[in-house]
Each structure stands twice: as C-alpha cells, then as structure tokens.
Design a protein around this motif. Structure first.
Motif, PDB file in Angstrom:
ATOM      1  N   GLY A 201       0.768  -1.182   0.020  1.00 35.98           N
ATOM      2  CA  GLY A 201       0.078   0.035  -0.029  1.00 35.98           C
ATOM      3  C   GLY A 201       0.995   1.145   0.123  1.00 35.98           C
ATOM      4  N   VAL A 202       0.518   2.079  -0.789  1.00 39.42           N
ATOM      5  CA  VAL A 202       1.285   3.435  -0.875  1.00 39.42           C
ATOM      6  C   VAL A 202       0.165   4.608  -0.847  1.00 39.42           C
ATOM      7  N   ILE A 203       0.990   5.862  -0.397  1.00 36.63           N
ATOM      8  CA  ILE A 203       0.298   7.156  -0.253  1.00 36.63           C
ATOM      9  C   ILE A 203       1.104   8.282  -0.768  1.00 36.63           C
ATOM     10  N   GLY A 204       0.839   8.841  -1.808  1.00 34.43           N
ATOM     11  CA  GLY A 204       1.613  10.148  -2.075  1.00 34.43           C
ATOM     12  C   GLY A 204       1.398  11.302  -1.329  1.00 34.43           C
ATOM     13  N   THR A 205       1.900  12.244  -1.696  1.00 40.28           N
ATOM     14  CA  THR A 205       1.783  13.580  -0.525  1.00 40.28           C
ATOM     15  C   THR A 205       0.524  14.122  -0.774  1.00 40.28           C
ATOM     16  N   ASP A 206      -0.093  13.776  -2.085  1.00 36.43           N
ATOM     17  CA  ASP A 206      -1.325  14.426  -2.385  1.00 36.43           C
ATOM     18  C   ASP A 206      -2.557  13.671  -1.907  1.00 36.43           C
ATOM     19  N   GLY A 207      -2.124  12.631  -1.114  1.00 41.82           N
ATOM     20  CA  GLY A 207      -3.195  11.845  -0.530  1.00 41.82           C
ATOM     21  C   GLY A 207      -3.794  10.845  -1.392  1.00 41.82           C
TER      22      GLY A 207
ATOM     23  N   ALA B  35      -4.083   7.015  -2.820  1.00 44.02           N
ATOM     24  CA  ALA B  35      -3.678   5.825  -2.165  1.00 44.02           C
ATOM     25  C   ALA B  35      -3.690   5.052  -3.308  1.00 44.02           C
ATOM     26  N   ASN B  36      -3.055   4.010  -3.245  1.00 41.99           N
ATOM     27  CA  ASN B  36      -3.042   2.943  -4.219  1.00 41.99           C
ATOM     28  C   ASN B  36      -2.316   1.554  -3.547  1.00 41.99           C
ATOM     29  N   GLY B  37      -2.449   0.592  -4.425  1.00 39.91           N
ATOM     30  CA  GLY B  37      -1.713  -0.885  -3.868  1.00 39.91           C
ATOM     31  C   GLY B  37      -1.486  -1.513  -5.104  1.00 39.91           C
ATOM     32  N   PHE B  38      -0.384  -2.472  -4.753  1.00 43.49           N
ATOM     33  CA  PHE B  38       0.114  -3.259  -5.889  1.00 43.49           C
ATOM     34  C   PHE B  38       0.590  -4.561  -5.301  1.00 43.49           C
ATOM     35  N   THR B  39       0.668  -5.852  -5.915  1.00 37.48           N
ATOM     36  CA  THR B  39       1.084  -6.903  -5.603  1.00 37.48           C
ATOM     37  C   THR B  39       2.760  -6.921  -5.787  1.00 37.48           C
ATOM     38  N   THR B  40       3.309  -7.348  -4.704  1.00 34.68           N
ATOM     39  CA  THR B  40       4.698  -7.579  -4.748  1.00 34.68           C
ATOM     40  C   THR B  40       5.311  -8.747  -4.220  1.00 34.68           C
ATOM     41  N   CYS B  41       6.458  -9.070  -4.366  1.00 34.85           N
ATOM     42  CA  CYS B  41       7.152 -10.293  -3.819  1.00 34.85           C
ATOM     43  C   CYS B  41       8.627 -10.263  -3.472  1.00 34.85           C
ATOM     44  N   TRP B  42       9.234  -9.156  -4.014  1.00 34.44           N
ATOM     45  CA  TRP B  42      10.458  -8.925  -3.659  1.00 34.44           C
ATOM     46  C   TRP B  42      10.650  -8.173  -2.385  1.00 34.44           C
ATOM     47  N   VAL B  43      10.715  -8.777  -1.217  1.00 29.51           N
ATOM     48  CA  VAL B  43      10.742  -8.268  -0.118  1.00 29.51           C
ATOM     49  C   VAL B  43      11.376  -8.946   0.838  1.00 29.51           C
ATOM     50  N   SER B  44      12.148  -8.523   1.840  1.00 36.50           N
ATOM     51  CA  SER B  44      13.005  -9.308   2.872  1.00 36.50           C
ATOM     52  C   SER B  44      13.112  -8.564   3.813  1.00 36.50           C
ATOM     53  N   GLN B  45      13.127  -9.017   4.831  1.00 40.04           N
ATOM     54  CA  GLN B  45      13.848  -8.351   6.539  1.00 40.04           C
ATOM     55  C   GLN B  45      15.407  -8.269   6.258  1.00 40.04           C
ATOM     56  N   VAL B  46      15.846  -7.168   6.739  1.00 40.16           N
ATOM     57  CA  VAL B  46      17.203  -6.901   6.528  1.00 40.16           C
ATOM     58  C   VAL B  46      18.058  -6.381   7.597  1.00 40.16           C
ATOM     59  N   SER B  47      17.292  -6.164   8.807  1.00 41.25           N
ATOM     60  CA  SER B  47      17.804  -5.551  10.190  1.00 41.25           C
ATOM     61  C   SER B  47      16.886  -6.039  11.280  1.00 41.25           C
TER      62      SER B  47
ATOM     63  N   ALA C  94       8.680   1.892 -13.832  1.00 43.35           N
ATOM     64  CA  ALA C  94       7.893   2.203 -14.686  1.00 43.35           C
ATOM     65  C   ALA C  94       6.403   2.439 -14.091  1.00 43.35           C
ATOM     66  N   GLN C  95       6.154   1.764 -12.939  1.00 46.36           N
ATOM     67  CA  GLN C  95       4.979   1.767 -12.179  1.00 46.36           C
ATOM     68  C   GLN C  95       4.597   3.049 -11.575  1.00 46.36           C
ATOM     69  N   HIS C  96       3.273   3.661 -11.508  1.00 45.03           N
ATOM     70  CA  HIS C  96       2.760   4.879 -11.102  1.00 45.03           C
ATOM     71  C   HIS C  96       2.933   4.727  -9.647  1.00 45.03           C
ATOM     72  N   THR C  97       2.818   3.412  -8.929  1.00 44.63           N
ATOM     73  CA  THR C  97       3.147   3.472  -7.488  1.00 44.63           C
ATOM     74  C   THR C  97       4.554   3.743  -7.063  1.00 44.63           C
ATOM     75  N   HIS C  98       5.486   3.735  -8.122  1.00 46.50           N
ATOM     76  CA  HIS C  98       6.861   4.011  -7.659  1.00 46.50           C
ATOM     77  C   HIS C  98       6.773   5.556  -7.487  1.00 46.50           C
ATOM     78  N   GLU C  99       6.037   6.241  -8.092  1.00 48.09           N
ATOM     79  CA  GLU C  99       5.942   7.690  -7.945  1.00 48.09           C
ATOM     80  C   GLU C  99       5.531   8.258  -6.677  1.00 48.09           C
ATOM     81  N   LEU C 100       4.651   7.350  -6.196  1.00 43.87           N
ATOM     82  CA  LEU C 100       3.615   7.443  -4.796  1.00 43.87           C
ATOM     83  C   LEU C 100       4.686   7.258  -3.638  1.00 43.87           C
ATOM     84  N   ILE C 101       5.528   6.342  -3.740  1.00 45.14           N
ATOM     85  CA  ILE C 101       6.376   6.107  -2.857  1.00 45.14           C
ATOM     86  C   ILE C 101       7.705   6.902  -2.689  1.00 45.14           C
TER      87      ILE C 101
END
Length: 160
Positions: A21-27, A29-41, A54-61
C-alpha cells in the motif's frame, strides 16, 4: 542460452506475496502486488522492497516516503492477481478492496489481509529497472494467524 539458464535459476528463489500500500503527498492511495521483499535488520527492524520504476506506485512511494506491506494468505491468489492490474480508487476502496489508512503512515492497510507492516522509507538504491527501498518498520498488526501465499502455492511468478 546462458541468459535463459540464469532466469530459470533465479525463478527458484522462493518469495511471499504481499499487497504493498502506498500514499502520495497529495493523498492518492494505491496498492500493488509485490514479492521482492525481505527483512534486513533486527535493530532497528527494517525491510527492503523492490518497485518497478515504470509503475505509477513508484511515484507515490517517492513522493509519500511510506508504504505498507499487507500479507496475503494461501487462499488469496485471486486477490494477488487483482492487484497486478491498474485499479480504481473509490468509496474507501481500491479496486473494490476496502482499506483503512494506517495510523502511523496513512498507507492503506487492506481489510482482507491477515497482517500489516507500516514502514517509513529511510533509504533507497537504484537497481536496474527497479528501485530498492529500505523501510523502517514503525507499526505492525496481526489480524489472524495464517500461512503466507508464496510462489510455491501458485503458478504466479515475478522473477528471472
């Protein structure tokens, strides 16, 4: 031939599936399926998330600086597939999936998922056609115990 072999080997790395789930500074909200995730600390608790540039959600993050990870259970392949598409935001839902804005970040916490992490972006790194975000976990909740949907449970794949 070597590129094909590398792709096949890379596809054997196991992944869980999440709705980010992501939300831009303008409010927005969006969501996308992801699997490239890992705990690192462990301290502080941090995760990494790779997002296609290339995804719009990239801009929102990039603009919002926060994200949520919404954990899908083994029965939710259809939900994972839905969030691979462009979805409309309407009446407190994204693509008909209701969510609550996270108290710590405002990022969407999807009602249908079994657990949520709220993260603040504390770093990023360019990685070819993706950006890898380092997120500090600032809130978490477990709605119900469940096993996470993985690429071993479904023919869905994102790799290679």
């Amino acid at each position: 031939m070597e590129d094909q072999i590398r792709s096949e080997v890379l596809k054997t790395i196991p992944y869980g599936f999440y709705i980010t789930g992501v939300i831009g500074t303008d409010g927005e909200a969006n969501g996308f399926t992801t699997c490239w995730v890992s705990q690192v600390s462990f301290e502080p608790q941090q995760v990494i998330l790779a997002v296609n540039k290339a995804q719009h959600t990239h801009e929102l993050i990039e603009s919002g600086g926060v994200f949520s990870l919404n954990f899908l259970d083994t029965s939710q392949e259809e939900l994972a597939r839905k969030f691979t598409q462009t979805l409309e935001h309407e009446n407190g839902t994204i693509g008909g999936s209701p969510y609550t804005p996270g108290e710590a970040t405002g990022a969407p916490l999807f009602d249908e998922t079994f657990a949520h992490l709220e993260c603040r972006v504390v770093g990023s790194m360019e990685a070819g056609d993706h950006t890898v975000y380092l997120g500090e976990v600032i809130a978490a909740n477990l709605e119900r115990p469940a096993d996470i949907l993985t690429d071993l449970d479904t023919p869905m794949e994102y790799g290679g």
